[in-house]
Design a protein around this motif. Structure first.
Motif, PDB file in Angstrom:
ATOM      1  N   TYR A  27       0.817  -1.229   0.000  1.00  0.00           N
ATOM      2  CA  TYR A  27       0.000   0.000   0.000  1.00  0.00           C
ATOM      3  C   TYR A  27       0.847   1.274   0.000  1.00  0.00           C
ATOM      4  CZ  TYR A  27      -3.937  -2.958   1.647  1.00  0.00           C
ATOM      5  OH  TYR A  27      -4.916  -3.904   1.794  1.00  0.00           O
ATOM      6  N   GLN A  28       2.176   1.141   0.030  1.00  0.00           N
ATOM      7  CA  GLN A  28       3.017   2.349   0.062  1.00  0.00           C
ATOM      8  C   GLN A  28       2.905   3.109  -1.268  1.00  0.00           C
ATOM      9  OE1 GLN A  28       5.396   3.473   2.776  1.00  0.00           O
ATOM     10  NE2 GLN A  28       3.597   2.468   3.640  1.00  0.00           N
ATOM     11  N   ILE A  29       3.256   4.398  -1.246  1.00  0.00           N
ATOM     12  CA  ILE A  29       3.200   5.181  -2.485  1.00  0.00           C
ATOM     13  C   ILE A  29       4.227   4.607  -3.482  1.00  0.00           C
ATOM     14  CG2 ILE A  29       2.375   7.286  -1.350  1.00  0.00           C
ATOM     15  CD1 ILE A  29       5.253   8.403  -1.661  1.00  0.00           C
ATOM     16  N   GLY A  30       3.992   4.836  -4.776  1.00  0.00           N
ATOM     17  CA  GLY A  30       4.811   4.224  -5.826  1.00  0.00           C
ATOM     18  C   GLY A  30       6.304   4.479  -5.658  1.00  0.00           C
ATOM     19  N   GLU A  31       6.696   5.735  -5.363  1.00  0.00           N
ATOM     20  CA  GLU A  31       8.136   6.061  -5.260  1.00  0.00           C
ATOM     21  C   GLU A  31       8.807   5.247  -4.172  1.00  0.00           C
ATOM     22  OE1 GLU A  31       5.661   8.193  -5.442  1.00  0.00           O
ATOM     23  OE2 GLU A  31       6.295  10.186  -6.122  1.00  0.00           O
ATOM     24  N   VAL A  32       8.083   5.009  -3.080  1.00  0.00           N
ATOM     25  CA  VAL A  32       8.665   4.232  -1.973  1.00  0.00           C
ATOM     26  C   VAL A  32       8.772   2.758  -2.387  1.00  0.00           C
ATOM     27  CG1 VAL A  32       8.275   3.446   0.399  1.00  0.00           C
ATOM     28  CG2 VAL A  32       7.996   5.877  -0.178  1.00  0.00           C
ATOM     29  N   GLN A  33       7.730   2.228  -3.018  1.00  0.00           N
ATOM     30  CA  GLN A  33       7.817   0.843  -3.501  1.00  0.00           C
ATOM     31  C   GLN A  33       9.021   0.683  -4.429  1.00  0.00           C
ATOM     32  OE1 GLN A  33       4.284  -1.091  -5.007  1.00  0.00           O
ATOM     33  NE2 GLN A  33       2.912   0.118  -3.735  1.00  0.00           N
ATOM     34  N   ASP A  34       9.261   1.719  -5.268  1.00  0.00           N
ATOM     35  CA  ASP A  34      10.316   1.596  -6.283  1.00  0.00           C
ATOM     36  C   ASP A  34      11.730   1.578  -5.693  1.00  0.00           C
ATOM     37  OD1 ASP A  34       8.313   1.516  -8.114  1.00  0.00           O
ATOM     38  OD2 ASP A  34       8.516   3.606  -8.772  1.00  0.00           O
ATOM     39  N   ILE A  35      11.939   2.143  -4.482  1.00  0.00           N
ATOM     40  CA  ILE A  35      13.306   2.113  -3.914  1.00  0.00           C
ATOM     41  C   ILE A  35      13.475   0.965  -2.909  1.00  0.00           C
ATOM     42  CG2 ILE A  35      14.081   4.515  -4.257  1.00  0.00           C
ATOM     43  CD1 ILE A  35      12.767   3.623  -0.904  1.00  0.00           C
ATOM     44  N   PRO A  81       9.958   5.003   9.252  1.00  0.00           N
ATOM     45  CA  PRO A  81      10.236   6.386   8.831  1.00  0.00           C
ATOM     46  C   PRO A  81       9.178   7.395   9.288  1.00  0.00           C
ATOM     47  CG  PRO A  81      10.667   4.876   7.032  1.00  0.00           C
ATOM     48  CD  PRO A  81      10.034   4.057   8.121  1.00  0.00           C
ATOM     49  N   ALA A  82       7.899   7.033   9.251  1.00  0.00           N
ATOM     50  CA  ALA A  82       6.846   7.953   9.713  1.00  0.00           C
ATOM     51  C   ALA A  82       6.411   7.474  11.096  1.00  0.00           C
ATOM     52  CB  ALA A  82       5.679   7.934   8.742  1.00  0.00           C
ATOM     53  N   ALA A  83       6.881   8.173  12.132  1.00  0.00           N
ATOM     54  CA  ALA A  83       6.687   7.694  13.510  1.00  0.00           C
ATOM     55  C   ALA A  83       5.206   7.503  13.851  1.00  0.00           C
ATOM     56  CB  ALA A  83       7.312   8.681  14.479  1.00  0.00           C
ATOM     57  N   SER A 255     -13.132   1.037  -5.045  1.00  0.00           N
ATOM     58  CA  SER A 255     -13.474   2.330  -4.422  1.00  0.00           C
ATOM     59  C   SER A 255     -12.249   3.229  -4.439  1.00  0.00           C
ATOM     60  CB  SER A 255     -13.910   2.091  -2.972  1.00  0.00           C
ATOM     61  OG  SER A 255     -13.882   3.312  -2.264  1.00  0.00           O
ATOM     62  N   GLU A 256     -12.402   4.395  -5.093  1.00  0.00           N
ATOM     63  CA  GLU A 256     -11.299   5.379  -5.130  1.00  0.00           C
ATOM     64  C   GLU A 256     -11.003   5.888  -3.727  1.00  0.00           C
ATOM     65  OE1 GLU A 256      -9.739   6.625  -7.854  1.00  0.00           O
ATOM     66  OE2 GLU A 256     -11.043   6.191  -9.581  1.00  0.00           O
ATOM     67  N   ALA A 257     -12.005   5.770  -2.838  1.00  0.00           N
ATOM     68  CA  ALA A 257     -11.836   6.292  -1.465  1.00  0.00           C
ATOM     69  C   ALA A 257     -11.093   5.312  -0.555  1.00  0.00           C
ATOM     70  CB  ALA A 257     -13.207   6.594  -0.867  1.00  0.00           C
ATOM     71  N   ALA A 258     -10.738   4.148  -1.091  1.00  0.00           N
ATOM     72  CA  ALA A 258     -10.037   3.152  -0.259  1.00  0.00           C
ATOM     73  C   ALA A 258      -8.557   3.533  -0.147  1.00  0.00           C
ATOM     74  CB  ALA A 258     -10.213   1.757  -0.842  1.00  0.00           C
ATOM     75  N   VAL A 259      -8.316   4.528   0.674  1.00  0.00           N
ATOM     76  CA  VAL A 259      -6.952   5.045   0.868  1.00  0.00           C
ATOM     77  C   VAL A 259      -6.628   4.942   2.352  1.00  0.00           C
ATOM     78  CG1 VAL A 259      -5.443   7.069   0.693  1.00  0.00           C
ATOM     79  CG2 VAL A 259      -7.224   6.685  -1.040  1.00  0.00           C
ATOM     80  N   CYS A 260      -5.536   4.259   2.685  1.00  0.00           N
ATOM     81  CA  CYS A 260      -5.102   4.171   4.086  1.00  0.00           C
ATOM     82  C   CYS A 260      -4.139   5.330   4.342  1.00  0.00           C
ATOM     83  CB  CYS A 260      -4.413   2.835   4.345  1.00  0.00           C
ATOM     84  SG  CYS A 260      -3.764   2.725   6.016  1.00  0.00           S
ATOM     85  N   ARG A 261      -4.642   6.352   5.062  1.00  0.00           N
ATOM     86  CA  ARG A 261      -3.839   7.568   5.262  1.00  0.00           C
ATOM     87  C   ARG A 261      -2.533   7.258   5.974  1.00  0.00           C
ATOM     88  NH1 ARG A 261      -6.240  10.733   2.637  1.00  0.00           N
ATOM     89  NH2 ARG A 261      -8.493  10.654   2.466  1.00  0.00           N
ATOM     90  N   ASN A 262      -2.557   6.293   6.860  1.00  0.00           N
ATOM     91  CA  ASN A 262      -1.329   5.971   7.599  1.00  0.00           C
ATOM     92  C   ASN A 262      -0.257   5.363   6.690  1.00  0.00           C
ATOM     93  OD1 ASN A 262      -1.668   6.592  10.564  1.00  0.00           O
ATOM     94  ND2 ASN A 262      -3.630   5.656  10.032  1.00  0.00           N
ATOM     95  N   MET A 263      -0.684   4.603   5.711  1.00  0.00           N
ATOM     96  CA  MET A 263       0.278   4.010   4.770  1.00  0.00           C
ATOM     97  C   MET A 263       0.899   5.088   3.872  1.00  0.00           C
ATOM     98  SD  MET A 263       0.881   0.717   4.769  1.00  0.00           S
ATOM     99  CE  MET A 263       0.269  -0.784   5.536  1.00  0.00           C
ATOM    100  N   LYS A 264       0.223   6.244   3.763  1.00  0.00           N
ATOM    101  CA  LYS A 264       0.714   7.294   2.864  1.00  0.00           C
ATOM    102  C   LYS A 264       1.592   8.314   3.592  1.00  0.00           C
ATOM    103  CE  LYS A 264      -1.874   5.391  -0.250  1.00  0.00           C
ATOM    104  NZ  LYS A 264      -1.385   4.078  -0.646  1.00  0.00           N
ATOM    105  N   LYS A 265       1.883   8.065   4.877  1.00  0.00           N
ATOM    106  CA  LYS A 265       2.691   9.035   5.631  1.00  0.00           C
ATOM    107  C   LYS A 265       4.184   8.906   5.322  1.00  0.00           C
ATOM    108  CE  LYS A 265      -0.534   9.715   9.417  1.00  0.00           C
ATOM    109  NZ  LYS A 265      -0.941   9.350  10.781  1.00  0.00           N
ATOM    110  N   THR A 266       4.560   7.825   4.655  1.00  0.00           N
ATOM    111  CA  THR A 266       5.979   7.615   4.319  1.00  0.00           C
ATOM    112  C   THR A 266       6.215   8.105   2.896  1.00  0.00           C
ATOM    113  OG1 THR A 266       5.872   5.633   5.665  1.00  0.00           O
ATOM    114  CG2 THR A 266       7.796   5.858   4.235  1.00  0.00           C
ATOM    115  N   ASP A 267       7.275   8.923   2.718  1.00  0.00           N
ATOM    116  CA  ASP A 267       7.661   9.325   1.366  1.00  0.00           C
ATOM    117  C   ASP A 267       9.181   9.230   1.261  1.00  0.00           C
ATOM    118  OD1 ASP A 267       8.631  11.539   2.665  1.00  0.00           O
ATOM    119  OD2 ASP A 267       7.027  12.878   2.004  1.00  0.00           O
ATOM    120  N   ALA A 274      15.195   8.785   7.731  1.00  0.00           N
ATOM    121  CA  ALA A 274      15.259   7.604   8.611  1.00  0.00           C
ATOM    122  C   ALA A 274      16.613   6.902   8.454  1.00  0.00           C
ATOM    123  CB  ALA A 274      14.128   6.645   8.271  1.00  0.00           C
ATOM    124  N   LEU A 275      17.086   6.821   7.204  1.00  0.00           N
ATOM    125  CA  LEU A 275      18.386   6.193   6.961  1.00  0.00           C
ATOM    126  C   LEU A 275      19.518   7.046   7.516  1.00  0.00           C
ATOM    127  CD1 LEU A 275      17.928   4.912   3.320  1.00  0.00           C
ATOM    128  CD2 LEU A 275      18.830   3.539   5.199  1.00  0.00           C
TER     129      LEU A 275
END
Ligand code: 13P
Ligand code: SF4
Length: 302
Positions: A27-35, A81-83, A255-267, A274-275
């Motif tokens: 569920y992470q944003i694309g850029e995070v999945q990619d690294i 990374p997102a406390a 559902s376009e509204a199926a967004v987990c806000r907590n999963m989107k706190k990491t960028d 964090a590193l």
């Protein structure tokens, strides 16, 4: 000096310097999945945390996932990374509430979904994830099972056993909002599409689906199925990985509204920081970790 415009370069350098691995949930944003070194569902990430070499785990997900990694790899530094990235479902049961339920059902086994705190895992007999909940329940000797905290996953597992399942009344605030009406509307719009849903969805949504699976189970199904179109009933972040791994398939979110806000706190910036700082760290007190680990290890051999 750190570079704000291209944090990817810093991430690659710091990962090497820190001997770190990056784990990311589907569920992470694309850029995070990619690294990330590993992208997966809860079970795959738990296994990766236990098996992969490295001194540091950067866990791009939510708190209970990083806690599980810390329990399985006490020798590694685990960083979330997102406390404040938490799973609200994991807050829907406390250890004291579970102890009370156990006192009322002394012969019952306790199965806890991995979406729980370490303290709740420590009170449980065995853990499960969305990909192995049915197998875990079927593996038990007891006829009565207290299943916490997800009522929808509990009721889904109950379909495959004669055991008496006592569901806790917790739920995922993202999946529990998906309705059977949304499935009907999506089917009208995309009559050729198969409907795939996560077992955290309500029973009436599961009744209208063609296939029910964990996040990685949904991705595998899209990749190997003959069908070309799919309606995806889970958090929308999964669509990124599907588009990479199954480029020939067309997927529509249920559902376009199926967004987990907590999963989107990491960028990328929070991962880079964090590193750099090896903070915020996730640790579990040794006494709790030892008891929680019994429940997790028992799940990993089912
Ligand atoms: P998966 O184990 O299927 O990835 O699910 C985790 C989760 O939190 C779903 O909401
Ligand atoms: Fe928790 Fe639901 Fe988010 Fe999964 S999608 S982390 S269960 S709130």
């Amino acid at each position: 000096m750190l570079d704000t415009l291209t944090p990817q370069n810093d991430i690659i350098r710091l990962k090497e310097e820190r001997n770190a691995i990056i784990l990311a949930h589907n569920y992470q944003i694309g850029e995070v999945q990619d690294i990330a070194d590993v992208v997966g569902d809860s079970l795959e990430l738990s296994r990766a945390a236990a098996e992969i070499d490295g001194e540091v785990i950067i866990f791009c997900g939510v708190d209970f996932m990083a806690e599980t990694a810390a329990i399985l790899s006490p020798e590694k530094i685990v960083v979330l990374p997102a406390a404040d990235a938490c799973c609200p479902m994991a807050q829907m049961i406390t250890p004291a509430e579970l102890r009370f339920a156990k006192s009322l059902h002394k012969d019952a086994a306790v199965v806890c979904y991995v979406n729980t705190t370490a303290e709740v895992k420590a009170e449980s007999d065995i853990c499960c994830t969305s990909s192995n909940a049915v197998k875990v329940v079927q593996s038990l000797d007891q006829d009565e099972v207290i299943f916490v905290p997800d009522r929808n996953l509990a009721r889904y597992a109950a379909r495959f056993t004669k055991k008496e399942i006592l569901p806790w009344e917790g739920f995922c605030i993202v999946h529990d909002q998906i309705t059977a009406d949304q499935v009907r509307t999506a089917r009208e719009r995309h009559p050729q599409a198969e409907v795939l849903v996560h077992p955290e969805c309500r029973p009436e949504v599961i009744d209208c689906a063609d296939h029910v699976a964990s996040t990685s189970g949904i991705i595998r199904h899209v990749c190997i199925a003959q069908e070309k179109e799919f309606i995806i009933g889970t958090e929308v972040g999964i669509l990124h990985r599907i588009s990479h791994e199954c480029p020939g398939k067309r997927c529509y979110p249920l559902s376009e509204a199926a967004v987990c806000r907590n999963m989107k706190k990491t960028d990328l910036l929070t991962v880079r920081d964090a590193l750099d700082r090896l903070q915020p760290r996730v640790t579990v007190p040794p006494g709790i970790a030892r008891r929680a680990r019994r429940a997790i290890d028992r799940m990993l051999v089912v």
